[in-house]
Design a protein around this motif. Structure first.
Motif, PDB file in Angstrom:
ATOM      1  N   LEU A  88     -43.258  26.927  11.119  1.00  0.00           N
ATOM      2  CA  LEU A  88     -44.465  26.933  10.297  1.00  0.00           C
ATOM      3  C   LEU A  88     -44.307  27.830   9.076  1.00  0.00           C
ATOM      4  CD1 LEU A  88     -47.394  26.971  12.905  1.00  0.00           C
ATOM      5  CD2 LEU A  88     -46.737  25.109  11.353  1.00  0.00           C
ATOM      6  N   ARG A  89     -43.604  28.951   9.251  1.00  0.00           N
ATOM      7  CA  ARG A  89     -43.358  29.821   8.098  1.00  0.00           C
ATOM      8  C   ARG A  89     -42.462  29.098   7.081  1.00  0.00           C
ATOM      9  NH1 ARG A  89     -43.093  33.695  12.289  1.00  0.00           N
ATOM     10  NH2 ARG A  89     -40.814  33.633  12.326  1.00  0.00           N
ATOM     11  N   ARG A  90     -41.465  28.374   7.590  1.00  0.00           N
ATOM     12  CA  ARG A  90     -40.618  27.572   6.685  1.00  0.00           C
ATOM     13  C   ARG A  90     -41.462  26.553   5.929  1.00  0.00           C
ATOM     14  NH1 ARG A  90     -36.583  24.019   8.324  1.00  0.00           N
ATOM     15  NH2 ARG A  90     -37.350  23.863  10.478  1.00  0.00           N
ATOM     16  N   ALA A  91     -42.400  25.950   6.635  1.00  0.00           N
ATOM     17  CA  ALA A  91     -43.237  24.923   6.019  1.00  0.00           C
ATOM     18  C   ALA A  91     -44.055  25.502   4.867  1.00  0.00           C
ATOM     19  CB  ALA A  91     -44.155  24.302   7.061  1.00  0.00           C
ATOM     20  N   GLU A  92     -44.604  26.700   5.048  1.00  0.00           N
ATOM     21  CA  GLU A  92     -45.415  27.293   3.983  1.00  0.00           C
ATOM     22  C   GLU A  92     -44.581  27.524   2.728  1.00  0.00           C
ATOM     23  OE1 GLU A  92     -48.525  27.480   3.845  1.00  0.00           O
ATOM     24  OE2 GLU A  92     -48.994  26.986   5.932  1.00  0.00           O
ATOM     25  N   HIS A  93     -43.335  27.925   2.909  1.00  0.00           N
ATOM     26  CA  HIS A  93     -42.455  28.099   1.742  1.00  0.00           C
ATOM     27  C   HIS A  93     -42.192  26.753   1.069  1.00  0.00           C
ATOM     28  CE1 HIS A  93     -41.744  32.346   2.308  1.00  0.00           C
ATOM     29  NE2 HIS A  93     -41.317  32.175   3.555  1.00  0.00           N
ATOM     30  N   LYS A  94     -42.005  25.694   1.869  1.00  0.00           N
ATOM     31  CA  LYS A  94     -41.826  24.351   1.301  1.00  0.00           C
ATOM     32  C   LYS A  94     -43.062  23.965   0.487  1.00  0.00           C
ATOM     33  CE  LYS A  94     -38.021  22.944   3.696  1.00  0.00           C
ATOM     34  NZ  LYS A  94     -36.744  22.511   3.105  1.00  0.00           N
ATOM     35  N   PHE A  95     -44.229  24.259   1.031  1.00  0.00           N
ATOM     36  CA  PHE A  95     -45.463  23.892   0.349  1.00  0.00           C
ATOM     37  C   PHE A  95     -45.593  24.636  -0.981  1.00  0.00           C
ATOM     38  CE2 PHE A  95     -47.482  23.014   4.770  1.00  0.00           C
ATOM     39  CZ  PHE A  95     -46.814  21.792   4.824  1.00  0.00           C
ATOM     40  N   ASP A  96     -45.133  25.882  -1.024  1.00  0.00           N
ATOM     41  CA  ASP A  96     -45.164  26.636  -2.286  1.00  0.00           C
ATOM     42  C   ASP A  96     -44.311  25.935  -3.342  1.00  0.00           C
ATOM     43  OD1 ASP A  96     -46.803  28.572  -1.156  1.00  0.00           O
ATOM     44  OD2 ASP A  96     -45.137  29.932  -0.676  1.00  0.00           O
ATOM     45  N   VAL A  97     -43.135  25.485  -2.938  1.00  0.00           N
ATOM     46  CA  VAL A  97     -42.243  24.789  -3.869  1.00  0.00           C
ATOM     47  C   VAL A  97     -42.878  23.473  -4.318  1.00  0.00           C
ATOM     48  CG1 VAL A  97     -39.985  23.681  -4.143  1.00  0.00           C
ATOM     49  CG2 VAL A  97     -40.168  25.857  -2.916  1.00  0.00           C
ATOM     50  N   MET A  98     -43.487  22.768  -3.378  1.00  0.00           N
ATOM     51  CA  MET A  98     -44.128  21.494  -3.707  1.00  0.00           C
ATOM     52  C   MET A  98     -45.259  21.690  -4.714  1.00  0.00           C
ATOM     53  SD  MET A  98     -44.230  19.770   0.087  1.00  0.00           S
ATOM     54  CE  MET A  98     -45.304  18.427  -0.412  1.00  0.00           C
ATOM     55  N   ALA A  99     -46.007  22.751  -4.552  1.00  0.00           N
ATOM     56  CA  ALA A  99     -47.096  23.021  -5.487  1.00  0.00           C
ATOM     57  C   ALA A  99     -46.554  23.250  -6.891  1.00  0.00           C
ATOM     58  CB  ALA A  99     -47.903  24.234  -5.009  1.00  0.00           C
ATOM     59  N   ALA A 100     -45.446  23.970  -6.982  1.00  0.00           N
ATOM     60  CA  ALA A 100     -44.847  24.222  -8.296  1.00  0.00           C
ATOM     61  C   ALA A 100     -44.278  22.944  -8.904  1.00  0.00           C
ATOM     62  CB  ALA A 100     -43.752  25.278  -8.166  1.00  0.00           C
ATOM     63  N   LEU A 101     -43.759  22.066  -8.050  1.00  0.00           N
ATOM     64  CA  LEU A 101     -43.188  20.809  -8.539  1.00  0.00           C
ATOM     65  C   LEU A 101     -44.254  19.783  -8.891  1.00  0.00           C
ATOM     66  CD1 LEU A 101     -40.308  20.354  -5.931  1.00  0.00           C
ATOM     67  CD2 LEU A 101     -40.001  20.740  -8.389  1.00  0.00           C
ATOM     68  N   GLY A 102     -45.428  19.895  -8.264  1.00  0.00           N
ATOM     69  CA  GLY A 102     -46.468  18.904  -8.480  1.00  0.00           C
ATOM     70  C   GLY A 102     -46.284  17.655  -7.647  1.00  0.00           C
ATOM     71  N   VAL A 103     -45.660  17.776  -6.470  1.00  0.00           N
ATOM     72  CA  VAL A 103     -45.447  16.641  -5.573  1.00  0.00           C
ATOM     73  C   VAL A 103     -46.326  16.825  -4.338  1.00  0.00           C
ATOM     74  CG1 VAL A 103     -43.449  17.797  -4.526  1.00  0.00           C
ATOM     75  CG2 VAL A 103     -43.711  15.332  -4.269  1.00  0.00           C
ATOM     76  N   ASP A 104     -46.880  15.741  -3.802  1.00  0.00           N
ATOM     77  CA  ASP A 104     -47.832  15.888  -2.702  1.00  0.00           C
ATOM     78  C   ASP A 104     -47.319  15.390  -1.357  1.00  0.00           C
ATOM     79  OD1 ASP A 104     -47.878  13.141  -2.928  1.00  0.00           O
ATOM     80  OD2 ASP A 104     -50.003  12.982  -3.409  1.00  0.00           O
ATOM     81  N   THR A 105     -46.091  14.860  -1.278  1.00  0.00           N
ATOM     82  CA  THR A 105     -45.578  14.320  -0.019  1.00  0.00           C
ATOM     83  C   THR A 105     -44.213  14.916   0.291  1.00  0.00           C
ATOM     84  OG1 THR A 105     -46.734  12.230  -0.467  1.00  0.00           O
ATOM     85  CG2 THR A 105     -45.064  12.208   1.269  1.00  0.00           C
TER      86      THR A 105
END
Length: 571
Positions: A88-105
């Motif tokens: 889950l901690r790994r997932a939150e870091h992935k989500f941070d990167v996704m937010a910066a990239l502007g991708v939702d999936t």
């Protein structure tokens, strides 16, 4: 062939960055230039890039590309409690990167980690928690069953887990390779609610018997280049109501080392071909019927021209024409026509000859050319004199010119001034050569699969299964392409890249095969002329070793060492 009634004619086309060679900047530029709408961003490409996630987002926006998927997120579900918290901690870091990239999936692959627990309820619970975390940030989880997953390795198993989880932010990613490589039945996909199909990845592949992981990592191909029935597979997905991007995810050692612009163009051609199966071509024009080979053109040096002329004469051909404005001879017997073009470039030598062009009879040459151009075949500019035929021509991947024509007296044949038929040394009637049966074109190894798709998409030909045979200098791979009635047939052949000085005299052999009513009588009467001072027939066409070997440029294909005569196959 399936015909979905809900085909999205405006479907977005996407390509995974893992398909292409170069830096991330190279890949983005190539994808945009080829006309793709979006990309799947492979995490390794982002890590290796000098661009930050925000800069990647800006660059994609400048190029008109969306980022449709971020991937992969590995080894999440089925984890012991302590590992799950770390996941889950790994997932939150992935989500941070996704937010910066502007991708939702984000793509979540089924776990292959040692210690993964084989418990569908546990997997569903953990994916539900992940989906809840994702939804809080406006993201979605696309769950994919890897063909080599520890416990979840089929699409229907992954679907059962998604159903158990029951979260709106959790859906499926369907990958044609993972499904078809295991010979799974994809028909049930049509029954999955379309809103639960979050993403579609398309890849073809040859039939191989090997570890599926290695098969996937090294031998995937673009649609239309392999043996999978991708039209049927796509039909099931579209009938389920999928409306997302049609995306290519192809791991291939050759593509990952090739010019990314060329690979991206080949990839786009594969999607255009696949979409055509549902009535949505690039130019809404089907390939007009082809009716045979009009001519094969050889580029020849001075010595080769004389030697080939002698051989054609011995085979019963007559030199019937000389081009009005170009140094091109027309040799003919029946409907078999061979052009000898003495316009040679600087790298040619006197005894060098190669198949540089061929023409096919089309019921509508202009439409054939338009269709080839719509399938991204480069249109070749041609110089022609007043009142000369303006033949449409496109470039094949190996550099050969492909012409579309109708052979009539007021067509391209009218460009040749008649010449007095040269003496024929055999009884022409007894040779009974009726036409060109097929041509064989040696392909640079890197272009073999591209060439197969080119002839399939641009000319509307059908590909047959590969044949491999042991030649004196290595294994040769052949693939035949042809039309429905076999009046147009082309054999593509290739070998692995040769290195060192030990190589055959003709490293890339090609040939023209002629049809005949009596193969034995023809063979007896048309033996190639013997070279002075030898007791065996000489090579008709050969390629001397070139000084530019090792320059990094792919070799041009060349004509065969000997002529071939064979009958039409019984049908």
């Amino acid at each position: 062939m399936p015909a979905s009634t809900r085909y999205p004619r405006t479907a977005r086309r996407s390509i995974a960055t893992v398909c292409l060679s170069g830096t991330l900047e190279d890949k983005l530029g190539a994808a945009a230039a080829a006309g793709f709408d979006g990309i799947e961003l492979f995490e390794n490409d982002l890590i290796a890039s000098q661009l930050s996630p925000e800069q990647v987002r800006e660059r994609c926006a400048e190029l008109g590309l969306s980022i449709d998927l971020y991937q992969p997120f590995r080894d999440f579900e089925g984890a012991p409690p302590e590992v799950f918290e770390a996941n889950l901690r790994r997932a939150e870091h992935k989500f941070d990167v996704m937010a910066a990239l502007g991708v939702d999936t984000v793509l979540v692959c089924s776990s292959v980690a040692p210690g993964t627990i084989d418990d569908d309820d546990l997997a569903a619970d953990q994916l539900r928690v992940l989906a809840e975390h994702a939804s809080e940030r406006g993201f979605r989880i696309a769950y994919e069953a890897l063909a080599w997953g520890a416990h979840v390795n089929t699409w229907d198993h992954s679907w059962r887990i998604v159903q158990k989880a029951g979260h709106p932010a959790l859906g499926l990613c369907l990958d044609s390779f993972h499904i078809l490589s295991r010979a799974s039945d994809p028909a049930g996909i049509a029954d999955v609610p379309g809103e639960k199909l979050f993403f579609l990845q398309l890849a073809d592949a040859p039939h191989l018997t090997m570890d599926v992981l290695q098969w996937s990592r090294h031998y995937r191909l673009f649609p239309g280049q392999g043996a999978f029935d991708l039209p049927a597979f796509l039909g099931y997905v579209l009938d389920a109501g999928y409306t997302g991007p049609l995306s290519l995810e192809v791991f291939n050692d050759v593509f990952r080392q090739a010019d990314p612009a060329r690979t991206a163009r080949d990839a786009m051609r594969s999607l255009l071909w696949l979409q055509e199966q549902y009535g949505a071509t690039a130019a809404d024009t089907a390939a007009p019927p082809l009716h045979g080979h009009a001519f094969t053109e050889l580029s020849v040096g001075s010595a080769a021209a004389a030697r080939i002329g002698e051989t054609l004469s011995a085979m019963g051909f007559s030199r019937t024409g000389q081009h009005r404005s170009k140094p091109v001879q027309l040799w003919q017997q029946g409907r078999a026509r061979v052009l000898l073009n003495s316009t040679v470039t600087a790298h040619h030598q006197a005894d060098l000859a190669e198949i540089s062009a061929f023409a096919v009879e089309s019921s509508d040459p202009a439409r054939s050319a338009a269709r080839a151009e719509a399938m991204l075949a480069p249109v070749l500019p041609r110089e022609h004199g007043p009142a000369e035929a303006d033949l449409a021509a496109v470039a094949a991947p190996d550099g050969s010119s492909v012409f579309f024509c109708r052979t009539t007296s007021d067509g391209w044949l009218g460009d040749f001034d008649p010449t007095a038929a040269e003496s024929v040394t055999v009884d022409v009637a007894s040779t009974a050569i009726t036409g060109i049966d097929h041509i064989a074109l040696a392909q640079p190894f890197d272009y073999f699969d591209e060439a197969s798709l080119f002839y399939r998409a641009a000319l509307g030909l059908h590909a047959h299964h590969d044949t491999e045979f042991a030649a004196p200098y290595g294994l040769v791979r052949d693939r035949a392409v042809g039309n429905d009635d076999d009046t147009v047939r082309i054999v593509l052949s290739t070998t692995l890249l040769r290195r060192g000085s030990w190589a055959p005299g003709v490293s890339d052999p090609q040939h023209v095969a002629f049809g005949t009513d009596d193969i034995f009588a023809t063979a007896e009467r048309t033996a190639p002329p013997r070279r002075p001072g030898t007791d065996h027939p000489g090579q008709l066409l050969r390629r001397p070793r070139r000084p530019d070997r090792g320059s990094g440029h792919p070799p041009r294909p060349h004509a065969a060492a000997r002529h071939h005569v064979r009958p039409r196959r019984a049908r």
